[in-house]
Each structure stands twice: as structure tokens, then as C-alpha cells.
Design a protein around this motif. Structure first.
Motif, PDB file in Angstrom:
ATOM      1  N   PRO A 112       0.871  -1.248  -0.133  1.00 30.24           N
ATOM      2  CA  PRO A 112       0.067  -0.036   0.133  1.00 30.24           C
ATOM      3  C   PRO A 112       0.870   1.362  -0.075  1.00 30.24           C
ATOM      4  CG  PRO A 112      -0.107  -1.107   2.195  1.00 30.24           C
ATOM      5  CD  PRO A 112       0.672  -2.063   1.245  1.00 30.24           C
ATOM      6  N   MET A 113       0.312   2.358  -0.460  1.00 28.42           N
ATOM      7  CA  MET A 113       1.002   3.520  -0.580  1.00 28.42           C
ATOM      8  C   MET A 113       0.459   4.570  -0.064  1.00 28.42           C
ATOM      9  SD  MET A 113       2.855   5.231  -4.148  1.00 28.42           S
ATOM     10  CE  MET A 113       1.335   4.709  -4.972  1.00 28.42           C
ATOM     11  N   LYS A 114       1.148   5.563   0.772  1.00 25.65           N
ATOM     12  CA  LYS A 114       0.716   6.790   1.110  1.00 25.65           C
ATOM     13  C   LYS A 114       1.235   7.996   0.663  1.00 25.65           C
ATOM     14  CE  LYS A 114      -0.140   9.466   5.474  1.00 25.65           C
ATOM     15  NZ  LYS A 114      -0.055   9.453   6.873  1.00 25.65           N
ATOM     16  N   ARG A 115       0.589   8.329  -0.550  1.00 24.61           N
ATOM     17  CA  ARG A 115       1.091   9.475  -1.374  1.00 24.61           C
ATOM     18  C   ARG A 115       1.173  11.158  -0.762  1.00 24.61           C
ATOM     19  NH1 ARG A 115      -2.968   7.161  -4.583  1.00 24.61           N
ATOM     20  NH2 ARG A 115      -3.905   9.234  -4.792  1.00 24.61           N
ATOM     21  N   GLU A 116       2.287  11.651  -1.169  1.00 26.64           N
ATOM     22  CA  GLU A 116       2.440  13.074  -0.620  1.00 26.64           C
ATOM     23  C   GLU A 116       1.239  14.140  -1.001  1.00 26.64           C
ATOM     24  OE1 GLU A 116       5.507  16.738  -0.655  1.00 26.64           O
ATOM     25  OE2 GLU A 116       6.183  14.702  -1.261  1.00 26.64           O
ATOM     26  N   ARG A 117       0.758  13.693  -2.475  1.00 26.58           N
ATOM     27  CA  ARG A 117      -0.239  14.484  -3.176  1.00 26.58           C
ATOM     28  C   ARG A 117      -1.184  13.491  -3.731  1.00 26.58           C
ATOM     29  NH1 ARG A 117       4.404  17.502  -5.264  1.00 26.58           N
ATOM     30  NH2 ARG A 117       4.637  19.421  -4.100  1.00 26.58           N
ATOM     31  N   GLU A 118      -2.638  13.849  -3.634  1.00 29.53           N
ATOM     32  CA  GLU A 118      -3.652  12.931  -4.366  1.00 29.53           C
ATOM     33  C   GLU A 118      -3.502  12.783  -5.620  1.00 29.53           C
ATOM     34  OE1 GLU A 118      -7.149  14.268  -2.761  1.00 29.53           O
ATOM     35  OE2 GLU A 118      -6.913  14.097  -0.605  1.00 29.53           O
ATOM     36  N   PHE A 119      -3.078  14.039  -6.311  1.00 28.53           N
ATOM     37  CA  PHE A 119      -3.188  13.766  -7.818  1.00 28.53           C
ATOM     38  C   PHE A 119      -1.717  13.481  -8.527  1.00 28.53           C
ATOM     39  CE2 PHE A 119      -2.157  17.977  -5.974  1.00 28.53           C
ATOM     40  CZ  PHE A 119      -0.912  18.374  -6.625  1.00 28.53           C
ATOM     41  N   GLN A 120      -0.769  13.417  -7.772  1.00 22.89           N
ATOM     42  CA  GLN A 120       0.432  12.929  -8.445  1.00 22.89           C
ATOM     43  C   GLN A 120       0.981  11.390  -7.640  1.00 22.89           C
ATOM     44  OE1 GLN A 120       2.609  16.327  -7.339  1.00 22.89           O
ATOM     45  NE2 GLN A 120       2.860  16.917  -9.528  1.00 22.89           N
ATOM     46  N   ALA A 121       1.477  10.721  -8.541  1.00 22.85           N
ATOM     47  CA  ALA A 121       2.126   9.284  -8.122  1.00 22.85           C
ATOM     48  C   ALA A 121       3.378   8.743  -8.614  1.00 22.85           C
ATOM     49  CB  ALA A 121       1.233   8.317  -8.251  1.00 22.85           C
ATOM     50  N   TRP A 122       4.214   8.044  -7.898  1.00 23.63           N
ATOM     51  CA  TRP A 122       5.399   7.454  -8.181  1.00 23.63           C
ATOM     52  C   TRP A 122       4.765   5.995  -8.724  1.00 23.63           C
ATOM     53  CZ3 TRP A 122       9.104  10.837  -8.649  1.00 23.63           C
ATOM     54  CH2 TRP A 122       9.206  11.767  -7.517  1.00 23.63           C
ATOM     55  N   VAL A 123       5.437   5.372  -9.764  1.00 27.21           N
ATOM     56  CA  VAL A 123       5.073   4.109 -10.186  1.00 27.21           C
ATOM     57  C   VAL A 123       6.479   3.395 -10.373  1.00 27.21           C
ATOM     58  CG1 VAL A 123       4.106   2.557 -11.753  1.00 27.21           C
ATOM     59  CG2 VAL A 123       2.910   4.830 -11.228  1.00 27.21           C
ATOM     60  N   GLN A 124       6.811   2.268  -9.579  1.00 27.27           N
ATOM     61  CA  GLN A 124       8.025   1.891  -9.746  1.00 27.27           C
ATOM     62  C   GLN A 124       7.981   0.649 -10.795  1.00 27.27           C
ATOM     63  OE1 GLN A 124       9.637  -0.043  -6.340  1.00 27.27           O
ATOM     64  NE2 GLN A 124      11.574  -0.655  -7.191  1.00 27.27           N
ATOM     65  N   ILE A 125       8.606   0.835 -11.945  1.00 26.84           N
ATOM     66  CA  ILE A 125       8.493  -0.182 -13.029  1.00 26.84           C
ATOM     67  C   ILE A 125       9.613  -1.201 -13.019  1.00 26.84           C
ATOM     68  CG2 ILE A 125       7.370   1.680 -14.485  1.00 26.84           C
ATOM     69  CD1 ILE A 125       9.821   1.678 -16.190  1.00 26.84           C
ATOM     70  N   SER A 126      10.928  -1.034 -12.260  1.00 25.83           N
ATOM     71  CA  SER A 126      11.858  -2.128 -12.013  1.00 25.83           C
ATOM     72  C   SER A 126      12.564  -1.650 -11.006  1.00 25.83           C
ATOM     73  CB  SER A 126      12.554  -1.857 -13.662  1.00 25.83           C
ATOM     74  OG  SER A 126      13.305  -0.662 -13.407  1.00 25.83           O
ATOM     75  N   GLN A 127      13.391  -2.677 -10.563  1.00 32.47           N
ATOM     76  CA  GLN A 127      14.351  -2.560  -9.387  1.00 32.47           C
ATOM     77  C   GLN A 127      15.701  -2.853  -9.677  1.00 32.47           C
ATOM     78  OE1 GLN A 127      13.855  -1.677  -5.982  1.00 32.47           O
ATOM     79  NE2 GLN A 127      14.620  -3.421  -4.613  1.00 32.47           N
ATOM     80  N   GLY A 128      16.834  -2.382  -9.464  1.00 32.06           N
ATOM     81  CA  GLY A 128      17.953  -2.796  -9.492  1.00 32.06           C
ATOM     82  C   GLY A 128      18.726  -2.245 -10.840  1.00 32.06           C
ATOM     83  N   CYS A 129      19.847  -2.523 -10.931  1.00 33.88           N
ATOM     84  CA  CYS A 129      20.466  -2.279 -12.510  1.00 33.88           C
ATOM     85  C   CYS A 129      21.609  -3.256 -12.846  1.00 33.88           C
ATOM     86  CB  CYS A 129      21.321  -0.917 -12.040  1.00 33.88           C
ATOM     87  SG  CYS A 129      21.985  -0.004 -13.474  1.00 33.88           S
TER      88      CYS A 129
END
Length: 440
Positions: A135-152
Motif C-alpha cells: 500500500p502507498m501513502k502519497r504526498e499528493r492525491e493527484f501525483q504518484a510514483w510508479v516503480q517499473i523496475s528495481q536494480g541495475c
């Protein structure tokens, strides 16, 4: 009485996103966020090992947590993120007052620790999960981060990311589309896609599930309610023409690309193991200018890479000018254990670092100011973020070119407005609004 938590975040956007996941998970466990550490039963730090300033600031903040823990031994102190991963073998020895430590791939284990019968010191450092399902608690209701990958999978000589976040793992595309659709139905208008190297997304997926980063952008663009798409960070070696064309073809994809240069010298780039030279980088810039003429290009430059001479330091400033890079983040090298750069002898003298840093910053600021002046008396779309930080009677927004704009108007956070630009500095624009659409 509700248990309370306080989270302090250091470092990059990926860390900010991870902290939102931590907060969402803690809320689901019945915790309530505290405005300060003194009022918290659980003090958490989400740490960075890439930027030296963040590393140093974290150690200073940890001293306050030690004091608060001594005043109330029942208080729990936790350290997560890249720094915790990088010192996993010694974190409890160096900081015996820390109760739990975990790496970026182990955020979910924090809940397991807090709900266990015995809160003895524990560390979780395996690369086993991406936080996207939490679950995610966003700083702003109208903007969101979406993690598409992890690592490099890159082996840049100065970078510790592969050691602390592991090999690249892409999230399943259907899982991502479902997440973005859910965010859109929740009122999110702008998403920022996150990854250590976003434009290599999908290459590790099974063949039957594999899509390219450009295809991912196209499918997210088609989701109703998403008005803006941003992403960070791409790698110059993987910046394909199809991604650049997407900026011209997709309605919601913003005209801003942050393309890390790191050095304007090909020999230095080779020592950095960046797998591209100055010429290839400039070819990518030219392709961007060809397809998206008004694209805002920003960059990173490392000032003071070991053994760099004055001529190559000056090349960084020239590279920024010739690439018409408007703004940049200038990093002084952090020689951290586990990265190859930390074992290269002889950093550039501090006076040369400062001189080159000033030249590079000056070139970027001048370019940004000139770009801002060309926008005067023009119109630009802004997403209202809240009141101006310098004048609460005005509003603050962010343009599609990722430029902060302060303006007079009546829009509410989340509204899309058109701003008539009346003035500009190297960092901000100013003007007045014409409302385009209200937030749902």
C-alpha cells in the motif's frame, strides 16, 4: 492509544517512493504518522549511499534518534534503504541502539518485524521483492510514483546501486497497468515512472510477457484520467529513437528528458564504464532536438571524478553548453565501499572541483535563464501543486517541461491551468493562470 511513526527520507525519487510504501504499510498496521520524531514510537530512516551530502546528513540525524531512544527504550529505531544495505555486516555493531535494518528489497519485512512477539535487533538484506504491491501513502492525491523496475545491470565504476539494489528486475506489465488504472480512478493525474534505468525496462521479462519501454509508455498513455507521464532516469546507451518519438506522439508524455551525461570527456566516460562516448551522447541529443524541438533536457555531471585533469573538468561545462542542457545536478564523488570508483586513486584537487562545478552550474543556469526568457508572453500548461513557497498568496505549479511556475490564480491543487508567462529566472517562471480543467 495509537502507535505513531516518523519517516525521514534521504536521496533520490526511488527512495521517496519507497518511503510512501513504508507509510502506507504502517498505516495499514494501525500506526499514525507523527509530525516529529519526539512524538513517534517508531523512528524510521530511509537512507542513501549515492550522494555524500545525504550520507552525512543521515548520520547527524541518527544521533538524535539515539538520544530519543535513551529517553524511551521502548521506542523502535529502524534504518532502511541503500546505506543500510551497504553496511549490512556492521550496522548493529556501529549503532547498537538500532532495532531493525533492511535493504530496498526488504521493505515488506518491516511489517513482519513489528508484528513479531520479540523485537530483538534484526536485519533483512536479501534482494527478494519490489515494493510495488505494498500500500502507498502519497504526498499528493493527484501525483504518484510508479516503480517499473528495481536494480541495475550496469557496472559504472563510481556507482554502488547494483550492490545495494541488485540486478535489474522488471515488474510485469499487466501489474503496472492495473496499478496505474487504480491510481487514475483514485484521482491521480500525473504519474512518474521510476527505475535505475527505465529505458531498459522489460528485457528481463519472459518472452511472452515482454514489452519495450516505448510500448509501456504508449499503453499508460491510453489509460483514461492520466494527463501527464514523466520518467526517471534513462541511460544514454539505451535511449532509443522509439522512446524519443513517443515524446512527440503521446499526448500525456511530458516534453522533458533527464539524460545523465556524467562527464563531457570521452576518456573519463570510459573510466567511468559508461559504455558511451561524448559523440554518442550528442547524437542522442541531436535526435531529441530533431523529433521534439521544444524538449527540456536536463542532466547530471559528476565533478571531481578521480584523476581528472583541468582540461577534462572544463569539458564538462562545454558538454552542457553544446548539448543545450538547461539544468543539471552536479555531484561530488562519494567513494563508498562496494563501488569501483572508490578504489581509483587521486580525486581532482578541491579547487579544480569547485572551479569546474561553478563553470558547469553557470553554463546550465545561463541556458535555463535564456530558455525561460523565450517563454515570456507565451503560454505553458501547469499542474497546480499548492501555494507558492515564497508567496502564499500565489500558486505554485509545474509545467510539462518540469519547470516550477509561480502565478496568480484561483486553481486548486490538482487542477490543470494554462499560465501566461510574464517573467523567468534560471529556476522558476512566473505569470497568471487560465484554468483548463479541474481535478476530479
Amino acid at each position: 492509544m495509537d502507535r505513531r511513526y516518523h519517516v525521514t527520507t534521504f536521496g533520490c525519487q526511488m527512495n521517496e517512493h519507497d518511503s510512501e510504501r513504508m507509510k502506507g504499510m504502517l498505516d495499514s498496521l494501525g500506526y499514525v504518522e507523527s509530525e516529529d520524531r519526539e512524538g513517534a514510537d517508531l523512528i524510521l530512516f530511509n537512507t542513501c549511499s549515492i550522494r555524500e551530502s545525504a550520507d552525512n546528513r543521515f548520520i547527524a540525524h541518527l544521533g538524535e534518534a539515539k538520544r530519543l531512544k535513551s529517553e524511551d527504550p521502548a521506542r523502535v529505531v529502524g534504518v532502511g534503504g541503500c546505506w543500510a544495505q551497504s553496511v549490512k555486516d556492521e550496522v548493529f555493531r556501529r549503532f547498537p541502539f538500532v532495532d531493525v535494518a533492511f535493504g530496498p528489497g526488504q521493505i515488506h519485512r518491516l511489517a513482519e518485524f513489528l508484528t513479531s512477539d520479540s523485537l530483538t535487533a534484526q536485519g533483512y538484506f536479501e534482494f527478494e521483492d519490489v515494493s510495488g504491491h505494498l500500500p502507498m501513502k502519497r504526498e499528493r492525491e493527484f501525483q504518484a510514483w510508479v516503480q517499473i523496475s528495481q536494480g541495475c545491470n550496469c557496472v559504472c565504476s563510481y556507482c554502488i546501486v547494483p550492490s545495494v539494489r541488485g540486478r535489474e528486475v522488471s515488474r510485469d506489465p499487466d501489474e503496472l497497468f492495473t496499478e496505474v488504472e487504480r491510481l487514475a480512478s483514485d484521482g491521480v493525474r500525473e504519474v512518474t515512472l521510476l527505475g535505475q534505468n527505465v529505458n531498459s525496462y522489460g528485457r528481463d521479462l519472459p518472452k511472452e510477457r515482454r514489452i519495450s519501454f516505448a510500448e509501456l509508455l504508449g499503453r499508460i498513455d491510453s489509460i483514461p484520467g492520466i494527463d501527464r507521464i514523466r520518467y526517471t532516469s534513462p541511460h544514454p546507451k539505451d535511449m532509443r529513437e522509439e522512446v524519443i518519438r513517443a515524446h512527440a506522439d503521446l499526448t500525456s508524455l511530458c516534453e522533458h528528458i533527464h539524460l545523465p551525461l556524467q562527464s563531457g570527456s570521452s576518456p573519463v566516460l570510459k573510466r567511468m564504464r559508461r559504455t558511451y562516448g561524448r559523440e554518442r551522447y550528442m547524437d542522442r541529443v541531436a535526435l531529441i532536438r530533431e523529433h521534439v524541438p521544444d524538449c527540456a533536457l536536463t542532466t547530471d555531471i559528476i565533478v571531481g571524478f578521480p584523476r581528472r585533469d583541468r582540461g577534462r573538468l572544463r569539458a564538462d561545462a562545454r558538454g552542457g553548453r553544446r548539448g543545450r542542457l538547461r539544468r543539471g545536478l552536479h555531484l561530488h564523488l562519494l567513494a563508498a565501499e562496494g563501488n569501483r570508483g572508490g578504489r581509483v586513486r587521486g580525486p581532482a584537487p578541491s579547487r579544480d572541483q569547485a572551479r569546474a562545478d561553478g563553470a558547469a552550474r553557470g553554463a546550465g543556469a545561463a541556458k535555463s535563464a535564456r530558455a525561460g526568457r523565450t517563454l515570456r508572453r507565451a503560454h505553458d500548461g501547469g499542474l497546480v501543486e499548492g501555494p507558492s513557497r515564497t508567496d502564499p498568496t500565489r500558486l505554485r505549479g509545474r509545467t510539462r517541461h518540469n519547470k516550477t511556475v509561480n502565478f496568480d490564480g484561483t486553481g486548486a491543487p490538482g487542477d490543470l491551468v494554462e499560465v501566461e508567462i510574464a517573467g523567468a529566472t534560471s529556476t522558476t517562471l512566473s505569470g497568471s493562470e487560465r484554468l483548463l480543467s479541474r481535478a476530479a
